[in-house]
Design an enzyme around this catalytic site. Sequence first.
Site, PDB file in Angstrom:
ATOM      1  CB  THR A   1     -16.319   4.464   3.107  1.00  0.00           C
ATOM      2  OG1 THR A   1     -15.308   3.972   2.258  1.00  0.00           O
ATOM      3  CG2 THR A   1     -17.131   3.339   3.692  1.00  0.00           C
TER       4      THR A   1
ATOM      5  NE  ARG B   1      -8.342  -1.216  -1.930  1.00  0.00           N
ATOM      6  CZ  ARG B   1      -9.145  -0.596  -1.085  1.00  0.00           C
ATOM      7  NH1 ARG B   1     -10.417  -0.414  -1.388  1.00  0.00           N
ATOM      8  NH2 ARG B   1      -8.702  -0.157   0.068  1.00  0.00           N
TER       9      ARG B   1
ATOM     10  N   GLY C   1     -11.462  -3.612  -0.556  1.00  0.00           N
ATOM     11  CA  GLY C   1     -11.138  -2.867   0.655  1.00  0.00           C
ATOM     12  C   GLY C   1     -11.723  -3.513   1.888  1.00  0.00           C
TER      13      GLY C   1
HETATM   14  N1  GLY Z   1     -12.530   2.182   3.290  1.00  0.00           N
HETATM   15  C1  GLY Z   1     -12.857   1.925   1.965  1.00  0.00           C
HETATM   16  C2  GLY Z   1     -11.886   1.145   1.220  1.00  0.00           C
HETATM   17  O1  GLY Z   1     -10.730   1.077   1.607  1.00  0.00           O
HETATM   18  O2  GLY Z   1     -12.246   0.584   0.220  1.00  0.00           O
END
Ligand code: GLY
Length: 316
Positions: A182, A210, A212
Amino acid sequence: MIVHGGAGGRAAPADRSERRRGLLAAATRGGEILRAGGAAIDAVIAAVTVLEDHPFFNAGYGSLLTTEGWVEMDAAVMTAERRGRSRTAYPEIRAGGVILISRVRNPIRLARAVMDLTPHLLMAGAGAERIARRAGIELCRPNELISPHARARWLANRAAPDARAASPSETKAAGGGDKHGTVGAVARDRHRNLAAATSTGGVPGKLPGRIGDSAIIGAGLFASARGAASATGAGEAILRAGLCRGAVEACGRGTPHAAAERAIRMLDGAEAGVILIDAKGRIGFAHSAQAMEIATFDPFVGTRHLTPAAMTAIAE
Ligand code: GLY
């Protein structure tokens, strides 16, 4: 301003100078905006856009892939802007985010469009793409976001699923097996407005759908009158802890560096990192990963790249 390129394992030696160049270019781009009197929000978006365009960072082009081999990105921006000239004027807080984006090269620009053009905070899917059209942000084909490195890594993970399962933290899509992820930036401008931006391709081995921490206010980013923060790392742990909100709120009780360290300790060992700037423009950062690289811009010293070793020395 501080910019981060993700927390994780140390970059492969062959990739380090390219990653360093990318981070410095991001901080320089944002710094030019701040130096010219521009807004913190413009600076963080410009910096994150540079990293989204760079294939060595897990955001935008170069994002890692879902188990089914496609890119699904999350990104958000948040700003605390002063109203009026009084030192105590309460800031206007604004934010916008997008999740599960597959057809926009720079999700951070789309996040800003959500903030500027809609009454909403978070958008996904066809509705978010409609906002892209309204904002003049070009849509691309999903396969145009897949870099050769990300594809190679996905194929390697598919061939060795056990290795992937043993590595739950976010992983750098490019550059072989190293783990970096990220991207994000936080800044304060000359009018003392604060802004944070975070953008990600997610974590390795993620299932389609999913979501995040990166686009979730309080977890992957936060901005208030006290400061602004951007996070990187294991999204599920960051979400549970509300990492960035915790870090910004702790700014009122000490230096940003101490606040960042305290916030990371709250994660109980999960691999993550956070960068922080407070209302006075002081910066802080901390991580629990093997490495996190950052670059900073300061109008007096210009742009600097901090390696993991330099960060440790500064922290001590
Ligand atoms: N920190 C990025 C994610 O978990 O998607």
